[in-house]
Design a protein around this motif. Structure first.
Motif, PDB file in Angstrom:
ATOM      1  N   PRO A  48      -7.137   0.734   2.098  1.00 30.76           N
ATOM      2  CA  PRO A  48      -5.877   1.369   1.701  1.00 30.76           C
ATOM      3  C   PRO A  48      -5.976   2.878   1.487  1.00 30.76           C
ATOM      4  O   PRO A  48      -5.123   3.631   1.954  1.00 30.76           O
ATOM      5  CB  PRO A  48      -5.516   0.646   0.399  1.00 30.76           C
ATOM      6  N   ALA A  49      -7.021   3.339   0.807  1.00 35.96           N
ATOM      7  CA  ALA A  49      -7.141   4.773   0.531  1.00 35.96           C
ATOM      8  C   ALA A  49      -7.289   5.575   1.822  1.00 35.96           C
ATOM      9  O   ALA A  49      -6.723   6.664   1.962  1.00 35.96           O
ATOM     10  CB  ALA A  49      -8.333   5.032  -0.388  1.00 35.96           C
ATOM     11  N   HIS A  89       4.228   5.750  -2.288  1.00 38.85           N
ATOM     12  CA  HIS A  89       4.045   7.043  -1.639  1.00 38.85           C
ATOM     13  C   HIS A  89       5.087   7.319  -0.559  1.00 38.85           C
ATOM     14  O   HIS A  89       5.321   8.489  -0.213  1.00 38.85           O
ATOM     15  CB  HIS A  89       2.660   7.126  -1.003  1.00 38.85           C
ATOM     16  N   TYR A  90       5.695   6.264  -0.021  1.00 43.48           N
ATOM     17  CA  TYR A  90       6.620   6.415   1.097  1.00 43.48           C
ATOM     18  C   TYR A  90       7.821   5.491   0.924  1.00 43.48           C
ATOM     19  O   TYR A  90       7.735   4.451   0.276  1.00 43.48           O
ATOM     20  CB  TYR A  90       5.933   6.075   2.426  1.00 43.48           C
ATOM     21  N   VAL A 136       0.824  -1.210   0.000  1.00 46.17           N
ATOM     22  CA  VAL A 136       0.000   0.000   0.000  1.00 46.17           C
ATOM     23  C   VAL A 136       0.860   1.263   0.000  1.00 46.17           C
ATOM     24  O   VAL A 136       0.546   2.253  -0.674  1.00 46.17           O
ATOM     25  CB  VAL A 136      -0.942   0.006   1.232  1.00 46.17           C
ATOM     26  N   LEU A 137       1.989   1.240   0.723  1.00 43.13           N
ATOM     27  CA  LEU A 137       2.784   2.447   0.939  1.00 43.13           C
ATOM     28  C   LEU A 137       3.866   2.687  -0.101  1.00 43.13           C
ATOM     29  O   LEU A 137       4.331   3.821  -0.252  1.00 43.13           O
ATOM     30  CB  LEU A 137       3.449   2.396   2.323  1.00 43.13           C
ATOM     31  N   LEU A 153      -2.380   8.743   7.062  1.00 44.46           N
ATOM     32  CA  LEU A 153      -0.937   8.946   7.156  1.00 44.46           C
ATOM     33  C   LEU A 153      -0.566  10.329   6.644  1.00 44.46           C
ATOM     34  O   LEU A 153       0.254  11.029   7.247  1.00 44.46           O
ATOM     35  CB  LEU A 153      -0.187   7.881   6.348  1.00 44.46           C
ATOM     36  N   GLN A 154      -1.175  10.739   5.527  1.00 41.56           N
ATOM     37  CA  GLN A 154      -0.854  12.041   4.948  1.00 41.56           C
ATOM     38  C   GLN A 154      -1.245  13.177   5.889  1.00 41.56           C
ATOM     39  O   GLN A 154      -0.536  14.184   5.985  1.00 41.56           O
ATOM     40  CB  GLN A 154      -1.563  12.209   3.603  1.00 41.56           C
ATOM     41  N   LEU A 176      -3.876   5.637   3.665  1.00 42.13           N
ATOM     42  CA  LEU A 176      -2.985   6.626   3.057  1.00 42.13           C
ATOM     43  C   LEU A 176      -3.398   8.042   3.431  1.00 42.13           C
ATOM     44  O   LEU A 176      -2.542   8.903   3.695  1.00 42.13           O
ATOM     45  CB  LEU A 176      -2.981   6.461   1.539  1.00 42.13           C
TER      46      LEU A 176
END
Length: 267
Positions: free
Chosen positions: A217-218, A133-134, A129-130, A224-225, A221
């Motif tokens: 997942p969305a 983006h990370y 998932v990450l 986290l953001q 994310l």
């Protein structure tokens, strides 16, 4: 064959790991592969996330293979050597020639997330998932995660499971919060424990957020953001206040100097 392909990590990660393990340095591996040190580090962390374990002991001045890492390197190095020799034989060449290394694509500077969960399967799902983006550092041992932090690891965000062998997530969170420099780092619990008592315990331990499995997942994310953006905004405001405070102190010192000069003239 399909199952083999699914289990194989990316070739670029294997090349980065082999070079770093053989040369004993991420920087030397970067020079050999003609990429940045950050690219080598990122590829190795991707491999560690794929495997669900740490391959290196990372310290402030050294990078050493762990026992599992040494075993993996010995197998990988021998396999790559056998492939190279067989390639030469197929090509009809008697001696090895210098072969170009595969360049790795440049990567952007992504926020770093430390994921601590003693189940490799959970880490792989989180990494999937990450990963776009990370930058992800994965640890299956809470004590290893703590050592990584104390040795200089500086994640932008930390994700913890609660139920873990040796030290549970609550205890690890409290331990991290007690260390200088980690009081502002966002810590999120991602766990199957979903009762209000468990959630309250997580926040008492110092968590910034508490997310129950199964997760979307969305939404994961997005949350986290939010924490990443909040930390960045807080840091910017603190820096602004610090700079304004410094200017105020300089202005007050200047005024004191002027008053002293006036008093000297009048006296």
């Amino acid at each position: 064959m399909d199952n083999l392909k699914r289990n194989l990590p990316p070739l670029t990660s294997l090349l980065a790991f082999e070079a770093a393990a053989r040369l004993g340095s991420f920087s030397e591996a970067a020079r050999e592969l003609n990429v940045t040190r950050e690219a080598v580090s990122r590829q190795i962390r991707a491999l560690e996330a794929h495997l669900g374990l740490s391959l290196f002991e990372r310290g402030a001045n050294a990078t050493r293979l762990q026992r599992t890492g040494r075993r993996y390197f010995e197998t990988l190095s021998a396999s790559l050597g056998a492939i190279a020799r067989e390639t030469l034989a197929v090509r009809g060449e008697a001696e090895a020639e210098a072969t170009p290394t595969m360049p790795m694509a440049p990567v952007e500077d992504l926020p770093l997330v430390l994921v601590v969960d003693d189940l490799p399967g959970n880490i792989r799902r989180i990494y999937d998932v990450l990963r776009d983006h990370y930058e992800v550092v994965a640890q299956t041992d809470p004590m290893e995660a703590l050592r990584w932090l104390l040795d200089g690891g500086r994640p932008d965000l930390i994700m913890l499971d609660v139920r873990m062998a040796g030290m549970d997530g609550y205890a690890l969170c409290r331990r991290i919060r007690s260390e200088p420099g980690f009081d502002r780092v966002p810590i999120l619990f991602l766990t199957s424990l979903d009762s209000t008592d468990d959630e309250a315990e997580g926040f008492r331990a110092g968590a910034s957020d508490y997310i129950a499995r199964p997760f979307v997942p969305a939404i994961l994310l997005a949350r986290l953001q939010v924490q990443i953006d909040l930390r960045r905004t807080t840091a910017m405001l603190e820096d602004l206040l610090q700079r304004r405070g410094d200017r105020l102190e300089r202005a007050e010192a200047l005024l004191r100097g002027i008053r002293d000069q006036i008093a000297g003239i009048e006296g």
